[in-house]
Enzyme design. Structure first.
Site, short mmCIF file in Angstrom:
data_model
loop_
_atom_site.label_atom_id
_atom_site.label_comp_id
_atom_site.label_asym_id
_atom_site.label_seq_id
_atom_site.Cartn_x
_atom_site.Cartn_y
_atom_site.Cartn_z
N ASP A 275 -4.71 -12.41 4.38
CA ASP A 275 -5.66 -11.70 4.87
C ASP A 275 -7.26 -12.08 4.21
O ASP A 275 -8.36 -11.82 4.63
CB ASP A 275 -5.67 -10.29 5.20
CG ASP A 275 -5.15 -9.43 4.02
OD1 ASP A 275 -4.96 -10.09 2.92
OD2 ASP A 275 -4.50 -8.19 4.25
N HIS B 24 0.85 -1.30 -0.02
CA HIS B 24 -0.06 0.06 -0.10
C HIS B 24 0.63 1.42 -0.08
O HIS B 24 0.30 2.38 -0.21
CB HIS B 24 -0.99 -0.12 1.34
CG HIS B 24 -2.09 -1.06 1.31
ND1 HIS B 24 -2.93 -1.19 0.17
CD2 HIS B 24 -2.29 -2.14 2.21
CE1 HIS B 24 -3.66 -2.29 0.35
NE2 HIS B 24 -3.40 -2.48 1.72
ZN LIG Z 1 -4.16 -6.73 3.21
#
Ligand SMILES: [Zn+2]
Length: 390
Positions: free
Chosen positions: A254, A129
């Site tokens: 995740d 990110h």
């Molecule tokens: Zn993630």
């Protein structure tokens, strides 16, 4: 050619936002300990990383942002650049710890570029990110982007990045959005339902790189079978056309059903299957060149250690049967640290991790996502979005 490279040193545990933050480095420690107990790392010389130098950090970040990260621990609340937020709080030695993560993925990339290995794995990497000039989503520096940029300067000009994290691989996509040498493919939970809210099928790459950004937006609750169906309906066709020289895969876990931060419904068996599929694709389309990094994963005890043990085992061709019992020594040590956790007893969740291939005829819930992505990018690669053979 030497055996696959594994990058690991306990100093990587210093990337730590502190107690109560979901991105807890204990998950890495537990994964390495589990892999050791199962013999996955027997005879493997672990490569010890060093901090990336600033000249490599600026491949993916502005000098201004790197300065802000360095100053952040003393700067107080107004440091900016996405630092000091609830997601990405400032911690002492943040610059050093984040530079070490970048250095660890660069070390893995170097093994491939210098012909010392055809595969490398670094479970501490995958901070997808982080953006050019700001931190985001627990990510300070983007080790994936730095490594891709470095590979582009060191003998490679066709790199495929595949992101299997539940979140969109937005930082890496942004870094190479206009670069036709990099194909980024991200499979993630639909952006209308999850951070960072980007990664729509229509985002296909900038001018001169149309079709080089690929986004598969999966509906919440997609299970192993749907995820694998979408992967097979989209990814092999693109790789066959793109012919990458190296596959860099972000292997965030995740996407698991028990992950507290997202709503896909994969299993550890599904993760294991994904790694085997990525390995096959690297063998089939990238001359075996495969660099695997970690990423997200917030079910720290029950999921991450098993899934990333499978990742390391797959890279090393030491695949572990999901019925294998979790070693009692590992369970005892974890039981002390997390006494109230219901520990897994085998290396799988008892799931079949199978799927029915997309045929363009029968209809499953994930097929809307498949059609949208194929419609958006397949024609840009000279492929037929409606023909399941493509
Ligand atoms: Zn993630």
């Amino acid at each position: 050619m030497h055996s696959p490279a594994v990058v690991w040193h306990s100093s990587l545990l210093s990337y730590d936002f502190g107690a109560g933050h979901p991105f807890n480095p204990v998950r890495l420690d537990l994964a390495v300990r589990l892999a050791r107990e199962l013999g996955v790392l027997d005879g493997v010389s672990l490569l010890v990383p060093e901090e990336a130098e600033e000249r490599d950090l600026v491949r993916a970040h502005t000098a201004n942002y790197v300065d802000a990260v360095k100053r952040a621990p003393e700067a107080g609340f107004d440091v900016g650049h996405g630092l000091g937020t609830g997601d990405t709080p400032v911690f002492a030695n943040m610059h050093s710890a984040a530079s070490l993560v970048v250095g660890s993925t660069l070390l893995a990339a170097r093994q491939l570029a210098e012909g010392r290995a055809k595969r490398a794995v670094n479970i501490a990497g995958g901070l997808h990110h982080a953006m050019h000039d700001h931190a985001s989503g627990f990510c300070v520096y983007n080790d994936c982007s730095v490594a891709i940029s470095w590979l582009l300067d060191n003998g490679f000009d066709r790199i495929a990045y595949i992101d299997t994290d539940v979140h969109h691989g937005d930082g890496v996509q942004a870094a190479f959005y206009d670069d036709p040498r990099v194909l980024t493919i991200s499979l993630h939970q639909h952006p209308m339902t999850l951070f960072p809210g980007t990664g729509f099928p229509g985002d296909v790459g900038g001018s001169g790189a149309e079709g080089r950004s690929v986004n598969v937006a999966l509906p919440p609750r997609t299970p192993d079978s749907g995820w694998l169906r979408a992967f097979h309906a989209i990814v092999p066709g693109l790789l066959e056309e793109f012919r990458p020289q190296v596959l860099l895969t972000q292997c965030g876990v995740d996407s698991h059903d028990e992950d507290p931060l997202a709503e896909l419904a994969l299993t550890v068996d599904g993760h294991r299957r994904i790694y085997q599929e990525l390995r096959s694709l690297a063998e089939q389309y990238a001359d075996g060149m495969w660099l695997a990094v970690g990423g997200g994963g917030y079910q720290l005890v029950r999921v991450v250690p098993r899934s990333w043990t499978h990742l390391m085992a797959t890279v090393l061709d030491r695949d572990i049967d999901p019925h294998t019992p979790v070693p009692p020594i590992w369970m005892a040590s974890v039981g002390e640290a997390a006494p109230n956790t219901d520990l897994p007893v085998t290396m799988g969740d008892g799931a079949p991790a199978e799927f029915t291939p997309w045929d363009g005829m029968s209809e499953e819930p994930v097929d809307t996502a498949i059609r949208e992505t194929r419609k958006a990018v397949y024609p840009l690669h000279g492929l037929d979005p409606n023909d399941p053979r493509d």
